[in-house]
Write a protein that holds these residues in place. Sequence first.
Motif, PDB file in Angstrom:
ATOM      1  N   GLU A  95       0.804  -1.228   0.000  1.00 26.99           N
ATOM      2  CA  GLU A  95       0.000   0.000   0.000  1.00 26.99           C
ATOM      3  C   GLU A  95       0.833   1.272   0.000  1.00 26.99           C
ATOM      4  OE1 GLU A  95      -0.049  -1.532   4.358  1.00 26.99           O
ATOM      5  OE2 GLU A  95      -0.108  -2.366   2.338  1.00 26.99           O
ATOM      6  N   VAL A 119       3.197   5.632   5.510  1.00 23.83           N
ATOM      7  CA  VAL A 119       2.247   4.681   4.936  1.00 23.83           C
ATOM      8  C   VAL A 119       2.987   3.660   4.079  1.00 23.83           C
ATOM      9  CG1 VAL A 119       0.305   4.393   3.363  1.00 23.83           C
ATOM     10  CG2 VAL A 119       0.345   6.318   4.939  1.00 23.83           C
ATOM     11  N   GLY A 120       2.891   2.375   4.463  1.00 19.24           N
ATOM     12  CA  GLY A 120       3.478   1.318   3.662  1.00 19.24           C
ATOM     13  C   GLY A 120       4.978   1.164   3.782  1.00 19.24           C
ATOM     14  N   GLU A 154      -2.857   2.351   7.626  1.00 24.00           N
ATOM     15  CA  GLU A 154      -3.626   1.592   6.640  1.00 24.00           C
ATOM     16  C   GLU A 154      -4.897   2.345   6.247  1.00 24.00           C
ATOM     17  OE1 GLU A 154      -4.298  -2.140   8.479  1.00 24.00           O
ATOM     18  OE2 GLU A 154      -2.206  -2.791   8.365  1.00 24.00           O
ATOM     19  N   SER A 157      -4.114   5.078   3.872  1.00 23.65           N
ATOM     20  CA  SER A 157      -3.858   4.499   2.552  1.00 23.65           C
ATOM     21  C   SER A 157      -5.168   4.155   1.853  1.00 23.65           C
ATOM     22  CB  SER A 157      -2.992   3.243   2.692  1.00 23.65           C
ATOM     23  OG  SER A 157      -2.813   2.614   1.447  1.00 23.65           O
ATOM     24  N   GLU A 161      -6.403   5.869  -1.645  1.00 24.21           N
ATOM     25  CA  GLU A 161      -6.640   5.039  -2.827  1.00 24.21           C
ATOM     26  C   GLU A 161      -8.123   4.889  -3.150  1.00 24.21           C
ATOM     27  OE1 GLU A 161      -4.214   4.047  -4.681  1.00 24.21           O
ATOM     28  OE2 GLU A 161      -2.630   4.741  -3.333  1.00 24.21           O
TER      29      GLU A 161
END
Length: 426
Positions: A95, A119-120, A154, A157, A161
Motif C-alpha cells: 500500500e 504509509v506502507g 492503513e 492508505s 486510494e
Amino acid sequence: MSAVDEKAILGRFMLELGRLYQAYRMYPSGNPHVQTAADRCAECLREFQKPIRISRMGEEVVIENEVLSPVPKQLEKILEAFKAMQWDSVRFLPEIGVRGFLEVMLRLKEGEPGSFSTVGFVAGSINLDEEDEEEEKGLNAPTGYLTLMPRVQEMMSDIREGRKGAWVRAREITRLISGHVMAGQDIFSPIMELKDYDEYTFTHAMNVAALSIAVARRMDLPEGLVDAVAIGAICHDVGKEKIPLEVLHKPGRLSDEEREVINRHPVDGAAIIMNMKGEMSPIVPVIAFEHHMRVDGSGYPKLPVQSTPHPAAMLVAVSDTFDAIRTVRPYQPSAYTPAGAMSVLIKESRANRLHPVFVSVFARLTGVIVPGRHVKLSDGSRAVVLADGEYDALQPLIEIADGGEIMDLSMPRTPDIESVEDMLDE
C-alpha cells in the motif's frame, strides 16, 4: 505466484528502487523522471502482493530470505544511504504508493538517522518482526493506545486510494480509541509527550481523535454525534495528501503561494471524503472543511458570507490546535509545554476564535489547571490555584500572589485567567 515470478519481480523492484534513488538525487520530486520511477516501484509492490524486506546483517545484504551476492550495482548507493540512516532493515508494503516512496526519498535526502515509518514503509532495527508482535500484544494493554498507529496508516492508505473499506476501518479505529477513553485508560500521558514530526501525520490524527472523543463524552453528547466527531477528527487533515512534500515539510517561512496551497487542504479533504463510497455522517466532511474556521469569522477557507462553524468542527479545532503546537516540526523547532499550549487555547478563546465552552471542557480533561498551578490573570496579577472551578475549569478558586487575597473566578467582576505558567518539571 510461482517462485520464478517472485524472483523476477524482486529483481525488477531492486532495479527500479535504485533508479528512483538516483533520480531523486538529481531532480526535484515533481520531475517526471522521479514520478515515473516511484510509480514503477509501487507497481512492483502491487504485483508482488506482499511486503518486501531488505536487511543488512554485517556485510551481507538480504532481500526477503535470499542473500544478495554480489550486491546489484544499482542498489549500492541506496544501501549506503540506508546504512547512513542506521536502517538495518527496511520493509516496503504493497500500500506504499507513489507518495510513500517519495516520503522515503525525502527522509533519505534529509539524512537524519533513526527509525522511520510512513504509509506502507517501516525502517529501523533488525528486529522489526519482534517489535510488530509486541505491538499486537499491546493493543489490549493499558498503554496500547499508540500501537494503533499502523491501523491509522492503513486507513489513510485506504482513503488515499479510494478503497471501499476506508470508513469501516475508520470506525474500527475510532471505536478502539473510544474504548480506551471510556475505560478510563491514560491516553493523555502519551499525548502530552513531545513528538517529532516523522510520525506526525498519524500520531496527530490519533491524538486529535482521542482528545475530541474525550471532550464529546465529557459533554455527554449523543452516541451518533460522538461517532461522527471521532471519524471527522481522525480524518480532519486528509486533504494534506494533496500538498507537495516540499511545501508540507518546508522548514522556513512559506511564500504566499505556498500558504495558499496549505490553506486548500480543508477544501481538498472535504472533497476526498465526500467522494468516498460508503455510508457516513454528513458531519464528517463538514469537520474536515471547517476545522480551521474560527468563531469570529477568521481562519480559512474564506466564505463569501460569514457563518459560524458547526459545533463539531469547533470542538475538533480545540483538539487540533492543542496537539499541533505540542509537536516539533521543521517549521516549528520547539514545541509548547502543556501549560504553554493551554495558554494559547485560553488566548484564542478570549479572542473569540476558539469556543470557550470546548476550551473549558478540554482544560478540565487535560488537568493542566490544577491546585498548585500558577496563573497570570487578565488584570496583570499572578495567583496560585487553590481548588478546581466547580462549573468551569477556567474559573477556579485562586490566591493572589501579592497580598494573599482569596478569589473565586466564577464570581462577577473578577478577572479571567490569561495564561498558565509552567511547573518546574515541564
